[in-house]
Design an enzyme around this catalytic site. Structure first.
Site, short mmCIF file in Angstrom:
data_model
loop_
_atom_site.label_atom_id
_atom_site.label_comp_id
_atom_site.label_asym_id
_atom_site.label_seq_id
_atom_site.Cartn_x
_atom_site.Cartn_y
_atom_site.Cartn_z
N ARG A 65 -60.83 12.02 30.46
CA ARG A 65 -59.98 10.84 30.53
C ARG A 65 -59.39 10.73 31.93
O ARG A 65 -58.99 11.74 32.52
CB ARG A 65 -58.84 10.91 29.52
N GLU B 147 -59.04 1.75 33.12
CA GLU B 147 -60.41 1.20 33.05
C GLU B 147 -60.38 -0.21 32.47
O GLU B 147 -59.58 -0.49 31.59
CB GLU B 147 -61.27 2.08 32.11
N HIS C 146 -67.78 5.07 32.26
CA HIS C 146 -67.39 5.63 30.96
C HIS C 146 -68.56 5.55 29.96
O HIS C 146 -68.47 4.87 28.93
CB HIS C 146 -66.16 4.89 30.40
#
Ligand code: DGY
Length: 321
Positions: free
Chosen positions: A240, A269, A287
Site C-alpha cells: 500500500r 491512487e 496497482h
C-alpha cells in the site's frame, strides 16, 4: 419480491463471478464499472443486505454510519481492508471479510517484476525502444544492478511476503525479514528474522514492503529509515502507498541515494505524486498486483464463499470484523 439477499457490487467483476452472483443472489451490478461517489453508493445500498466492494470504495466511519440498517455484511474483493473503517463496522454490528491467500502468487510475481524492473532499468529501456531513441550499444549502456545473490529484506512476512521470499530464493537472494512475530523454522526456510526493522535495513540491498497499511505502519518508510539502507539500495512496494513517505522516497531517488524503486501502489491512487513520473529510476505500475485472470476469479469466488457462509448462518472464513 426476490427472496435472495440483495448484494451491492461496486465494480465490474469477472463474468464467472457475476454469473454465480446472479444465480445465488439478487445483485445490483455495475456493468459500466463506474467509480461510485459515497452518496451514490449509499443510495444503491437502500434495502440491500450486503456490499461487495473493492479497495477503490472508501468505507469511512461516516459512510458506514450512513449505511441503511439492512446492510449486515461487507464482503471485500481485496485482501487489504484499509479502505474500510473496521471499528465503525464493528460498532454497527456489520461483518467484514477479505480475500487472503488467493492473490499471494500474483502479487509476489508483481513484486519480482518491480524488483527486476527497478534493478535492470526496465522503464528506461522500454522507453528507448518504443521512442526509437535507441542508437547504440556499449559496455556502459543501460547498466543496472544484478539482483542474483543480493540481500532482500521483506517487511511483513505474511502470505505475500512468504511467496516473495520463495521466488527470491530462485534468484539465490539471501532473505532477511521483519515481522510482528517470528515464523516457525519451516516457514522461515532459512530467512533471517529481525525483531527490529531498523536493525534489518542496513542489510538490505533490496527492500520489499509487504505489510498491511494500518495506523501503525503509515509512513513506515520515512527519511530516517531510508538513511539506514545501504547506498544504492532498491525499494519495492506492492502493498500500500500509505507505507511510504513520498517526499522522503522521491528525494532519495532524485539524489541517487537509492538506486531505484519499483512501485505498484501509491498514496492517493490514481492521482499519485506527479514527481514520480519524472524519475527515470522509478519503475511504475498501476496497482496490478492481483490482476491475473486466475486471481481475479479466485478473489471473486472467495468473496462469494464468505457471503454464502454469512447468509447460511456460518462464520465466514475470512472475517476481519
Ligand atoms: C488487495 O486485494 O488488497 C489488492 O491490493 C487489490 O485491492
Amino acid at each position: 419480491m426476490s427472496e435472495k439477499p440483495v448484494v451491492v457490487v461496486t465494480r465490474r467483476l469477472p463474468d464467472a463471478v457475476e454469473d454465480r452472483l446472479r444465480r445465488d443472489y439478487d445483485p445490483r451490478l455495475n456493468p459500466d464499472d463506474r467509480l461510485f461517489a459515497a452518496e451514490t453508493l449509499l443510495a444503491l445500498c437502500e434495502g440491500a443486505d450486503a456490499i461487495l466492494p473493492c479497495h477503490t470504495e472508501k468505507l469511512s466511519a461516516k459512510v458506514i454510519a450512513a449505511l441503511p440498517d439492512t446492510v449486515r455484511v461487507i464482503a471485500n474483493f481485496s485482501v487489504g481492508v484499509d479502505h474500510v473503517d473496521l471499528a465503525a463496522a464493528r460498532d454497527r454490528g456489520i461483518v467484514v471479510t477479505n480475500t487472503p491467500d488467493v492473490l499471494s502468487d500474483a502479487t509476489a510475481e508483481i513484486a519480482m517484476m518491480c524488483m527486476l524492473g527497478a534493478a535492470r532499468r526496465a522503464s528506461e529501456g522500454e522507453h528507448l525502444v518504443r521512442s526509437a531513441e535507441w542508437r547504440d550499444w556499449s559496455p556502459a549502456f543501460m547498466v543496472g544492478i544484478q539482483v542474483t545473490g543480493k540481500r532482500l529484506g521483506i517487511v511483513g512476512m505474511g502470505r505475500v511476503g512468504q511467496v516473495v521470499a520463495r521466488r527470491a530464493r530462485g534468484f539465490d537472494m539471501v532473505v532477511h525479514y521483519h515481522n510482528r512475530h517470528r515464523l516457525d523454522r519451516e516457514l522461515e526456510a532459512g530467512a533471517i528474522f529481525h525483531a527490529d526493522l531498523d536493525d534489518m535495513l542496513p542489510r538490505c540491498d533490496v527492500l520489499s514492503l509487504n505489510c498491511p497499511a494500518t495506523p501503525e505502519t503509515a509512513g513506515l518508510l520515512n527519511a530516517e529509515r531510508i538513511a539506514r539502507l545501504p547506498d544504492g539500495a532498491i525499494v519495492i512496494n506492492t502493498a500500500r502507498g500509505a507505507l511510504v513517505d513520498d517526499d522522503a522516497l522521491i528525494a532519495a531517488l532524485r539524489t541517487g541515494r537509492l538506486f531505484a524503486a519499483g512501485l505498484d501502489v501509491y498514496n492517493n491512487e490514481p492521482d499519485i505524486d506527479p514527481r514520480y513520473r519524472e524519475l527515470t529510476n522509478a519503475f511504475l505500475l498501476p496497482h496490478i498486483g492481483s490482476a491475473t485472470r486466475e486471481t481475479r476469479d479466485a478473489m471473486g469466488f472467495r468473496a462469494l464463499d464468505n457471503l454464502d457462509a454469512f447468509f447460511a448462518g456460518r462464520e465466514p472464513r475470512d472475517r476481519v470484523a
